[in-house]
Structure formats: structure tokens, C-alpha cells
Design an enzyme around this catalytic site. Structure first.
Site, PDB file in Angstrom:
ATOM      1  NE  ARG A 218      54.238  40.626  56.851  1.00  0.00           N
ATOM      2  CZ  ARG A 218      53.779  40.861  58.093  1.00  0.00           C
ATOM      3  NH1 ARG A 218      52.486  40.763  58.335  1.00  0.00           N
ATOM      4  NH2 ARG A 218      54.600  41.192  59.056  1.00  0.00           N
TER       5      ARG A 218
ATOM      6  CE1 TYR B 145      41.729  28.432  37.013  1.00  0.00           C
ATOM      7  CE2 TYR B 145      41.871  29.156  39.291  1.00  0.00           C
ATOM      8  CZ  TYR B 145      42.479  28.773  38.122  1.00  0.00           C
ATOM      9  OH  TYR B 145      43.840  28.729  38.042  1.00  0.00           O
TER      10      TYR B 145
ATOM     11  CG  ASP C 184      35.806  34.309  39.746  1.00  0.00           C
ATOM     12  OD1 ASP C 184      36.018  35.290  39.002  1.00  0.00           O
ATOM     13  OD2 ASP C 184      36.597  33.357  39.848  1.00  0.00           O
TER      14      ASP C 184
ATOM     15  CE  LYS D 195      43.135  34.351  34.364  1.00  0.00           C
ATOM     16  NZ  LYS D 195      43.360  34.310  35.804  1.00  0.00           N
TER      17      LYS D 195
END
Length: 393
Positions: free
Chosen positions: A52, A105, A178, A203
């Protein structure tokens, strides 16, 4: 900054910061699919204690991301939204204010409207392409400008260098960008002055629709460590197997981007000439209003475009369904050409009035141009136009 060799992109993604596995000399770094790690003695580890917090495979991907970002390090996350959420929770507190690109987005919009707003984090949507409007929207409590350029789905551009200069004239304001649509290979936001570069690695970085992931990169060492702490606390670190797959994808990123750009340019030019197309949004077109800015801050025009049909909403949706090579799916940046209708998908939470003001009509179609031959894609569009409209108008 380190004294890294100035490799060309195709060399950079394969060799710069590359990590090898020493036990078997495997040319591919292995998947460390483990939750925990053996302590050599109490408090003594080889740098990993629990996945983690950190994982060797994830770390190998982070070194590859850092190489293309030009940063000393990068952090990888379970998704692009996990990266943005971690960034906000690491930087912001109740009473702070954020400026967001008004064309952005839909998931980022939901994060602020439906989650962070409950924690008294205020936000304002602003046209980040208009530096004067951004300057006027800054408040004493503004701590972050979060811009998306090119914007999803209109491809509207924001001047990254201009935004950075504006942010840095005020104390305690950072600029995050972004950069999912272009990646650092086509637009290096950190070099342009941004404090934080964010990618949805789902992406173009992966490029094969195989993983979900996100990354953050910054030159700010203290911020990196803060992000690392919050990521560990939230548990938003990237999964080892997804990281391993993404490592393979990033090695072909320059070659894929070159094809995406070339194919998108040809498709955009063809669509712009079609009588059933009202307009095409693509920075590579001479008709694109911000083409000079694109040439200034980008080294390529990308594989994303959107276009608006001269049609009813029903005809537009039937047109999409009639396509055979273009797949209707909610993603982008993959080898397959993907098509969506933002009004019913990524931006469905926006009001009709707001979508209209932002240029996101029901007839707007977003296209992620893949690696198929452009002439085959164009033939697919031709048969769909014929099927729905009976050919040219």
C-alpha cells in the site's frame, strides 16, 4: 535535476531510468504481486514494507513516467481520478479555493461538486484559456489552479506558461495540468512552468485498453513526499499487474503517438470537408482558432478531435451506431479508434444550458483516432454517412 543523457523519445521510453531484475537477468522487470515484504530484522527492510506504501513494479513504472516528465520522480495511482483526489486531499483544506477549467473531464467536475464540496473546499469554474478571467477569479484563499489542456471534449487550449506565470505571482498558488490528451512527449507541462503534471495512464501511456491508472509528477520534493504519504494513507497506489502492463505500453508511446497524430490529421481534414459536418475541433487544422498556441506549446497535435454534425440528436446517435471500425466506448488513447457522444457520456451530469454554453451540443462527437489505416477509417465514416443521411447533403 539529474544529469540524465538527452535521449530522443523512442530511446528514452525504453532505456532511461530502466530498472532490471538481478536474480534471473530477465529483460522484463517482474510483477511483484505481493502484499508484504520480509524484514531482514526488526525495522530493517530493502526499502519495501507493505504494497500500500510502495511496490517494486509500481516503482519501475514511476521511474519510466519520471523519465518522460523530466522530473526526479513520479507517483502512480489506481486511476486518473485517484491521482486527482490524492492531489486535492494532499494540498487542500477546508476554506481553500480552487480554480477549474470550465471545459474539463466530467469526473473531475463530479469530484468537486459531489465530494470535495462536502469538506468546505470551494471551487470556481473559469475559462482558463482567458488569462484575464483567471486573474479576476483568483481569491486570497485560492490555492490551486487545475487546468485541462487540450480540454475534453472541445479541444480548447489553455496557455500553460501564462497560467503558471499568473499563479506564481501569488503566494501559495500552484498550477496543476491534466495532460492526458497529449502526454509529456507532445506537451511538457513542467517545462512550461506547471507545478504538477497529471496523467490518466489508462489512455496513451498504456495505449491498449488493458489497465486503469494515473500519475502525478512535480519538481517539488516536499510535495512529492506529501503526495506519497496521502497515497499510502488512502490506499490509492497503482496495482502491480496494471503497473507491469503499463510499463510494456509506455515503451511504444513515441511510435504510437506519431501514428495517432498523423491519422487524426488526415481524418480531421476529411471530416472538415464533409457537408454533413458543421465544425471540427482539432488543433492541427488551419481553421482551429488557437492553432498558434498549439504550435507554441505542443510538439504535435495529438490523436483527439471532436466534430459536430448537421443533424438531429437521434440522427447523430444513429450515425455513431452505424460505424463499424470506430468503437463506441468511454476511453481514449488506445490502438483502437474510439467514439463517444459527450452529452450522454462523460458530460451527462452537466445541464443542457451549460453544455450549450461550453460548445458540447447533443450532436458533438468525440473521436480518439487509433492506429487503423486512415483510409479505412474514412471509408467507415463514408458508409455511416450513406447509411444515415443517404450520402452527401
Amino acid at each position: 535535476m539529474s544529469d540524465r543523457p538527452a535521449f530522443q523519445p523512442s530511446t528514452l521510453v525504453i532505456h532511461s531510468n530502466r530498472v532490471y531484475e538481478s536474480q534471473s537477468n530477465s529483460i522484463l522487470f517482474p510483477i511483484h504481486q505481493t502484499a508484504t515484504y520480509i524484514h531482514e530484522s526488526v525495522g530493517v527492510t530493502k526499502g519495501y514494507g507493505y504494497s500500500r506504501g510502495a511496490n517494486p513494479t509500481v516503482n519501475a513504472l514511476e521511474q519510466s513516467i519520471a523519465a518522460i516528465e523530466g522530473s526526479e520522480s513520479a507517483l502512480c495511482f489506481r486511476s486518473g481520478m485517484a491521482a486527482i483526489t490524492t492531489l486535492c486531499l494532499a494540498m487542500l483544506k477546508a476554506g481553500d479555493h480552487v480554480l477549474l477549467s470550465e471545459v474539463i473531464y466530467g469526473g473531475t467536475t463530479r469530484l468537486f461538486e459531489q465530494v470535495l464540496g462536502n469538506f468546505a473546499i470551494d471551487y470556481t469554474f473559469v475559462d482558463t484559456a482567458n488569462l484575464k478571467a483567471v486573474e479576476q477569479a483568483i481569491r486570497p484563499e485560492t490555492r490551486l489552479i487545475f487546468a485541462e489542456t487540450p480540454a475534453n471534449p472541445t479541444l480548447r487550449l489553455s496557455d500553460v506558461h501564462g497560467l503558471a506565470e499568473l499563479a506564481h505571482t501569488r503566494p501559495n498558488i500552484k498550477l496543476a495540468v491534466d495532460n492526458t490528451f497529449l502526454t509529456p512527449l507532445l506537451q511538457n507541462c513542467l517545462s512550461l512552468g506547471a507545478d504538477i503534471s497529471m496523467l490518466s495512464t489508462t489512455k496513451y501511456i498504456d495505449g491498449h485498453n488493458a489497465t486503469i491508472g494515473g500519475s502525478l509528477a512535480t519538481h517539488d520534493v516536499a510535495l512529492t513526499e506529501r503526495l506519497r504519504l496521502v497515497r499510502k494513507t488512502l490506499g490509492t497506489i497503482q496495482a502491480p499487474f496494471d503497473a507491469w502492463l503499463t510499463i510494456q505500453g509506455i515503451k511504444t508511446l513515441p511510435a504510437r503517438l506519431a501514428m495517432h497524430c498523423a491519422h487524426a490529421g488526415q481524418v480531421a481534414q476529411w471530416l472538415e470537408r464533409h457537408p454533413r459536418v458543421l465544425r471540427v475541433n482539432y488543433p492541427g487544422l488551419e481553421s482551429f482558432p488557437q492553432r498558434e498556441l498549439a504550435k507554441k506549446q505542443q510538439s504535435g497535435f495529438g490523436g483527439m478531435l471532436s466534430f459536430e454534425l448537421k443533424a438531429t440528436t437521434s440522427e447523430s446517435l444513429h450515425f455513431m451506431k452505424a460505424l463499424k471500425l470506430c468503437t463506441c466506448a468511454e476511453s481514449l488513447g488506445s490502438v483502437e479508434t474510439l467514439i463517444t457522444n459527450p452529452a450522454t457520456a462523460s458530460h451527462c451530469d452537466l445541464t443542457v444550458e451549460l453544455r450549450a454554453r461550453l460548445g458540447i451540443s447533443d450532436q458533438l462527437i468525440r473521436l480518439s483516432v487509433g492506429l487503423e489505416a486512415p483510409q479505412d477509417l474514412i471509408a467507415d465514416f463514408e458508409q455511416a454517412f450513406e447509411a444515415i443521411f443517404g450520402g452527401a447533403e
